[in-house]
Design an enzyme around this catalytic site. Structure first.
Site, short mmCIF file in Angstrom:
data_model
loop_
_atom_site.label_atom_id
_atom_site.label_comp_id
_atom_site.label_asym_id
_atom_site.label_seq_id
_atom_site.Cartn_x
_atom_site.Cartn_y
_atom_site.Cartn_z
N LYS A 44 -9.84 2.09 14.32
CA LYS A 44 -8.51 2.47 14.85
C LYS A 44 -8.55 2.58 16.50
O LYS A 44 -7.25 2.19 17.00
CB LYS A 44 -8.15 3.65 14.27
CG LYS A 44 -7.47 3.79 12.85
CD LYS A 44 -6.50 2.91 12.60
CE LYS A 44 -6.21 2.67 10.91
NZ LYS A 44 -5.52 1.75 10.63
N TYR A 98 -14.40 3.93 10.54
CA TYR A 98 -13.10 3.69 10.25
C TYR A 98 -12.13 4.13 11.45
O TYR A 98 -11.49 3.56 12.08
CB TYR A 98 -12.68 4.62 8.93
CG TYR A 98 -11.30 4.88 9.00
CD1 TYR A 98 -10.20 4.07 8.75
CD2 TYR A 98 -10.62 6.13 9.33
CE1 TYR A 98 -8.96 4.41 8.85
CE2 TYR A 98 -9.55 6.47 9.28
CZ TYR A 98 -8.53 5.57 9.06
OH TYR A 98 -6.99 5.64 9.05
N ARG A 103 -4.58 21.21 8.12
CA ARG A 103 -4.10 19.71 8.44
C ARG A 103 -2.72 19.83 8.28
O ARG A 103 -1.90 20.75 7.75
CB ARG A 103 -4.68 18.87 7.24
CG ARG A 103 -6.04 18.72 7.12
CD ARG A 103 -6.63 18.08 8.39
NE ARG A 103 -8.12 17.73 8.19
CZ ARG A 103 -9.07 18.57 8.50
NH1 ARG A 103 -8.76 19.72 9.24
NH2 ARG A 103 -10.34 18.26 8.38
N PHE A 117 -0.64 11.97 10.99
CA PHE A 117 -1.53 12.93 10.43
C PHE A 117 -1.68 12.79 8.86
O PHE A 117 -2.16 11.71 8.65
CB PHE A 117 -0.80 14.38 10.91
CG PHE A 117 -1.07 14.55 12.35
CD1 PHE A 117 -0.54 13.42 13.42
CD2 PHE A 117 -1.97 15.34 12.94
CE1 PHE A 117 -0.95 13.65 14.77
CE2 PHE A 117 -2.42 15.66 14.31
CZ PHE A 117 -1.71 14.76 15.14
N ASP A 128 -4.35 -12.64 3.06
CA ASP A 128 -5.40 -12.16 3.99
C ASP A 128 -4.76 -12.41 5.23
O ASP A 128 -4.97 -13.54 5.64
CB ASP A 128 -6.84 -12.59 3.72
CG ASP A 128 -7.64 -11.58 4.21
OD1 ASP A 128 -7.52 -11.08 5.34
OD2 ASP A 128 -8.73 -11.00 3.32
N SER A 182 -3.90 6.76 13.67
CA SER A 182 -4.27 7.80 12.65
C SER A 182 -4.76 9.05 13.79
O SER A 182 -5.38 8.83 14.84
CB SER A 182 -5.55 7.62 11.89
OG SER A 182 -5.97 8.76 11.44
N ALA A 183 -4.50 10.14 13.50
CA ALA A 183 -4.94 11.21 14.09
C ALA A 183 -6.51 11.37 14.46
O ALA A 183 -6.97 12.12 15.33
CB ALA A 183 -4.44 12.72 13.68
N ASN A 199 -3.22 -8.60 0.53
CA ASN A 199 -4.11 -9.31 -0.24
C ASN A 199 -4.37 -8.84 -1.60
O ASN A 199 -5.36 -9.29 -2.16
CB ASN A 199 -5.58 -9.58 0.53
CG ASN A 199 -6.01 -8.46 0.92
OD1 ASN A 199 -5.60 -7.21 0.52
ND2 ASN A 199 -7.50 -8.65 1.39
N GLY A 231 0.74 -1.05 -0.10
CA GLY A 231 0.05 0.02 0.08
C GLY A 231 0.84 1.26 0.04
O GLY A 231 2.21 1.24 -0.02
N1 UFG Z 1 -10.94 18.78 0.93
C1 UFG Z 1 -11.57 19.52 0.27
N2 UFG Z 1 -11.63 18.90 -1.18
C2 UFG Z 1 -11.47 17.62 -1.19
C3 UFG Z 1 -10.97 16.76 -0.33
C4 UFG Z 1 -10.56 17.36 0.92
O1 UFG Z 1 -11.65 20.76 0.33
O2 UFG Z 1 -11.78 17.16 -2.43
C5 UFG Z 1 -10.33 18.99 2.54
C6 UFG Z 1 -11.01 18.53 3.65
O3 UFG Z 1 -12.25 19.53 3.88
C7 UFG Z 1 -10.16 19.02 4.77
C8 UFG Z 1 -8.74 18.66 4.01
O4 UFG Z 1 -8.98 19.08 2.57
O5 UFG Z 1 -10.15 20.21 5.31
C9 UFG Z 1 -7.99 17.47 3.96
O6 UFG Z 1 -8.94 16.40 3.72
P1 UFG Z 1 -8.45 14.88 3.43
O7 UFG Z 1 -9.71 14.03 2.97
O8 UFG Z 1 -7.39 14.87 2.56
O9 UFG Z 1 -7.93 14.36 4.88
P2 UFG Z 1 -8.83 14.25 6.46
O10 UFG Z 1 -8.06 15.10 7.21
O11 UFG Z 1 -10.34 14.47 6.18
O12 UFG Z 1 -8.53 12.63 6.80
C10 UFG Z 1 -7.34 12.14 6.76
C11 UFG Z 1 -7.23 10.72 6.28
C12 UFG Z 1 -7.99 9.85 7.35
C13 UFG Z 1 -7.56 10.11 8.67
C14 UFG Z 1 -7.47 11.48 8.89
C15 UFG Z 1 -7.01 11.77 10.45
O13 UFG Z 1 -7.86 10.63 5.08
O14 UFG Z 1 -8.06 8.65 7.09
O15 UFG Z 1 -6.82 12.20 7.99
O16 UFG Z 1 -6.47 12.89 10.61
F1 UFG Z 1 -8.40 9.62 9.58
#
Ligand code: UFG
Length: 336
Positions: free
Chosen positions: A152, A148, A230, A177, A58, A124-125, A32, A10
């Site tokens: 965790k 999800y 983030r 993060f 798996d 995960s955070a 897997n 992955g």
């Molecule tokens: N965002 C957009 N447009 C998009 C996708 C995301 O504006 O098309 C914004 C979201 O609103 C957020 C930021 O971009 O403000 C980051 O979003 P992500 O989906 O990239 O990441 P997240 O912080 O939501 O989630 C990630 C992982 C999760 C994990 C989490 C823990 O995807 O698996 O961080 O911090 F659980």
């Protein structure tokens, strides 16, 4: 030392395998292929000139996993394998609870039987839920907002109980993060199936004109420019964090928790603008409604990982943007 890496093909797993091989660990991968491609094994070999042993199993299959431990004297396990799409976990919670919990329980049972007690877990955070303040420290209260994240957190609780009951276990929980970026060679990176949910995979496809426009989910958060903030961390830095965790896990007993982040928060628009600048491309975007379940801001206090593991992220946001795009461009060249 022989390290078993579940989910080793992955995104984060493959980068970690490269760092392990470069540091002369012996690597055994189980995957897997549910969300990875077998080509990644060739890419790992191309980068490191070493081919890890690979089992297409798996992790929930106790008999097969038991065989791996009989065939190989494994010193430590890094457990990446698991489903990770937040939205899908809301619509298919049983799939997430069954797979993520079952695989971890199976692995721990087999490890106990095989007398292998060194375990590094990909958390995960997300387990911090809506943080009470920023930056986030490891001892903050834990809660989740989707299945999800709950898998965790449940696994963290299971690991705590296992560590309490069996003093032979050494467990490090790494709370990631937001990993982005890709390997410098452009051979490894993130390739989600279908339309991406996460920000960086979406940006690269818009930049590449595969998707027309980025939707920015909300510009009315309590953040400097109103968009979500983030802690983006380069996947190669994150991978290196696992080597630091391994060094600790073989030298202590009990359980400990570490944030892997940079400590810097960037907004959605910071990322878009940096991406445009360093790659000299346009990323058209429009502001839309907030995405349900999103929090305004999330970034790490990385002090504990620095002080206790000697881990410090080295790459900045510009490298992350460059490397993410480079991976997509190189991938396209290869497909021609
Ligand atoms: N965002 C957009 N447009 C998009 C996708 C995301 O504006 O098309 C914004 C979201 O609103 C957020 C930021 O971009 O403000 C980051 O979003 P992500 O989906 O990239 O990441 P997240 O912080 O939501 O989630 C990630 C992982 C999760 C994990 C989490 C823990 O995807 O698996 O961080 O911090 F659980």
């Amino acid at each position: 030392m022989k390290i078993l890496v579940t989910g080793g093909l992955g995104f984060i797993g493959s980068h970690t395998c490269v760092e392990l091989l470069n540091a002369n660990y012996e690597v055994i991968i189980i995957d897997n292929l549910s969300n990875a491609s077998i080509d990644v094994l060739d890419k790992i070999e191309e980068i490191t000139s070493k081919r890890p042993k690979f089992y297409e199993y798996d992790v929930c299959d106790k008999v097969k996993i038991g065989e791996i431990f009989k065939e190989n004297k494994i010193d430590a396990v890094i457990h990446f394998a698991g489903y990770k799409a937040v939205g899908e976990s809301v619509s298919e919670p049983l799939k997430y609870y069954r797979n993520n919990l079952d695989s971890t329980l199976t692995l721990l049972e087999v490890m106990k039987e095989a007398n292998c007690h060194n375990f590094v877990f990909s958390s995960s955070a997300t387990v911090y839920g809506t943080p009470k303040e920023l930056p986030i420290k490891e001892d903050f209260p834990l809660s989740t907002t989707n299945p999800y994240g709950t898998t965790k957190l449940m696994i963290e609780r299971i690991l705590q109980d296992v560590s309490y009951a069996d003093k032979d276990f050494s467990i490090i929980v790494l709370r990631y993060f937001n990993p982005i970026g890709a390997h410098k060679t452009g051979l490894l990176g993130e390739k989600p199936n279908g339309i991406p949910n996460n920000l960086m995979p979406y940006i690269v496809r818009v930049a590449d004109k595969e998707l027309p426009i980025l939707s920015v989910f909300g510009d009315d958060y309590d953040t400097p420019d109103g968009t979500g903030v983030r802690d983006y961390i380069h996947v190669v830095d994150l991978a290196k964090g696992h080597l630091k965790a391994l060094e600790k896990v073989v030298n202590f007993k009990g359980i400990d928790y570490y944030n892997l982040g940079t400590g810097n928060g960037y907004s959605v628009l910071d990322l878009v603008k940096t991406f445009e600048k360093v790659n000299n491309v346009k990323v058209p975007y429009k502001i839309v409604e907030r995405r349900p379940g999103d929090i305004a801001a999330c970034y790490a206090d990385p002090t504990k990982a620095y002080e206790e593991l000697g881990f410090k992220a080295e790459y900045g946001i510009e490298d992350m943007c460059k490397d993410s795009y480079n991976f997509i461009l190189k991938n396209k060249e290869r497909q021609k």
